[in-house]
Design an enzyme around this catalytic site. Sequence first.
Site, mmCIF file in Angstrom:
data_model
loop_
_atom_site.group_PDB
_atom_site.id
_atom_site.type_symbol
_atom_site.label_atom_id
_atom_site.label_comp_id
_atom_site.label_asym_id
_atom_site.label_seq_id
_atom_site.Cartn_x
_atom_site.Cartn_y
_atom_site.Cartn_z
ATOM 1 N N GLY A 191 1.924 4.181 -5.614
ATOM 2 C CA GLY A 191 1.932 2.816 -6.138
ATOM 3 C C GLY A 191 0.560 2.200 -6.006
ATOM 4 N N GLY A 244 -1.494 -1.762 -5.576
ATOM 5 C CA GLY A 244 -1.488 -3.208 -5.470
ATOM 6 C C GLY A 244 -2.790 -3.728 -6.044
ATOM 7 C CG ASP A 255 -0.347 -10.003 2.182
ATOM 8 O OD1 ASP A 255 0.228 -10.889 1.500
ATOM 9 O OD2 ASP A 255 -0.883 -9.009 1.659
ATOM 10 C CB VAL A 295 -0.281 3.749 -1.740
ATOM 11 C CG1 VAL A 295 0.364 4.582 -0.645
ATOM 12 C CG2 VAL A 295 -0.730 2.398 -1.184
ATOM 13 C CG MET A 324 -6.294 -5.046 -1.844
ATOM 14 S SD MET A 324 -6.932 -6.148 -0.591
ATOM 15 C CE MET A 324 -5.666 -5.951 0.655
HETATM 16 N N1 LIG Z 1 3.329 4.377 4.104
HETATM 17 C C1 LIG Z 1 3.857 4.343 2.862
HETATM 18 N N2 LIG Z 1 4.806 5.238 2.511
HETATM 19 C C2 LIG Z 1 5.339 5.216 1.264
HETATM 20 N N3 LIG Z 1 4.989 4.337 0.308
HETATM 21 C C3 LIG Z 1 4.052 3.419 0.597
HETATM 22 C C4 LIG Z 1 3.430 3.373 1.880
HETATM 23 N N4 LIG Z 1 2.551 2.352 1.876
HETATM 24 C C5 LIG Z 1 2.613 1.784 0.658
HETATM 25 N N5 LIG Z 1 3.509 2.423 -0.129
HETATM 26 C C6 LIG Z 1 3.868 2.101 -1.522
HETATM 27 O O1 LIG Z 1 2.695 1.842 -2.253
HETATM 28 C C7 LIG Z 1 2.824 0.600 -2.950
HETATM 29 C C8 LIG Z 1 1.447 -0.047 -3.131
HETATM 30 O O2 LIG Z 1 1.009 -0.523 -1.911
HETATM 31 P P1 LIG Z 1 -0.109 -1.636 -1.827
HETATM 32 O O3 LIG Z 1 -1.355 -1.135 -2.441
HETATM 33 O O4 LIG Z 1 -0.176 -2.075 -0.407
HETATM 34 O O5 LIG Z 1 0.398 -2.806 -2.748
HETATM 35 P P2 LIG Z 1 1.483 -3.938 -2.487
HETATM 36 O O6 LIG Z 1 1.632 -4.092 -1.007
HETATM 37 O O7 LIG Z 1 0.879 -5.131 -3.133
HETATM 38 O O8 LIG Z 1 2.740 -3.465 -3.150
HETATM 39 C C9 LIG Z 1 3.774 -0.201 -2.082
HETATM 40 O O9 LIG Z 1 4.441 -1.201 -2.770
HETATM 41 C C10 LIG Z 1 4.726 0.875 -1.595
HETATM 42 O O10 LIG Z 1 5.779 1.071 -2.500
#
Ligand SMILES: Nc1ncnc2c1ncn2[C@@H]1O[C@H](COP(=O)(O)OP(=O)(O)O)[C@@H](O)[C@H]1O
Length: 327
Positions: A30, A32, A146, A37, A34
Amino acid sequence: MTHGTTPFSGRPSELVGRRIAGYRIESEIGRGGMAVVYRAHDLRLDRTVALKLLAPELARNDVFRKRFTHESRVAAAIDHPHIVPVFEADETDGVLYIAMRYVDGSDLRHLLDREGPLPPATAVRIAAQVASALDAAHENGLVHRDVKPGNVLVARGTDSDHPEHVYLTDFGLTKKSLSLTGFTSVGQFVGTLDYVAPEQISGQPVDGRCDVYGLACVVYECLAGRPPFLRDDDVALLWAHQNADPPPLTEARPGLPPYMDAVFARALAKSPEERHPTCGAFVAELRPTPGGGLGSAHPPTELAGTPALAPQPPRWAEPVFHPPGPG
Ligand SMILES: Nc1ncnc2c1ncn2[C@@H]1O[C@H](COP(=O)(O)OP(=O)(O)O)[C@@H](O)[C@H]1O
Ligand SMILES: [Mg+2]
């Protein structure tokens, strides 16, 4: 990383199969505002991790980098069942990255988008787990700042009494870190403003009670299907956080017990002094029956201005939702 390919070029497949630090990228999970992941393989320890690569702009900002390193360390030092364990936070070729436990499941944002409002018992179970994570962080001097559905990861739980296991993530990657560094232009990096506390907006010092506010916004949305404030633009939304009363929850979702309105009015108070002192205190007041659920150690909740809790069936019996029955 070679030139021409950054995590932000918009083509997630480009990095798949590539190696970054000690990790081989397997797939994008995914993104966000900035960061992106990825699911990745930790080559040293032969395990799956979630690898978060931060936007290169952030790595170029010294204040952000220092704060990132500091807060990642503090978060990594907190060993808590509801905080995503951070394995490593570092920089390689100008890219800041965090390797953390891969949580197999969904985040709360997706869950709400998919399923709409949650059964109250589910919402409270999730809230309780996030609250325990936040209170632990606060005891370690760390304010999350946050709290939002995207930072709440929901995995399968252990049994029917614990249908889900929830992890809080993204300490130290906050709007506050960004505003400190001058990345204030709303919409550029700062994500949603649906959960931001009034004192964060006005730039006052924050403590754990700003997370009480954020958590209350998230739980409100879990129950009502919409966050407490809906406005057409960011300025109006920020104004509402600072000045408007949230609509009573029971207006948004008739059928919820009226005592909840008072609980949310307190947790969403404009002044931190008027809120619950801890996230756990907020969740304890949400519970329908004394001694019920996860908080059996808590004394019966005092509900200011509402009739005393009678020994009745749970007040939120809702036939629409699948109860945790047998099977
Ligand atoms: N440790 C993790 N394990 C599995 N999925 C994760 C993990 N950390 C983040 N994600 C996934 O990645 C997505 C993107 O994360 P992020 O960049 O922090 O954006 P946001 O918090 O704005 O959704 C999250 O919404 C989540 O679904
Ligand atoms: Mg996040």
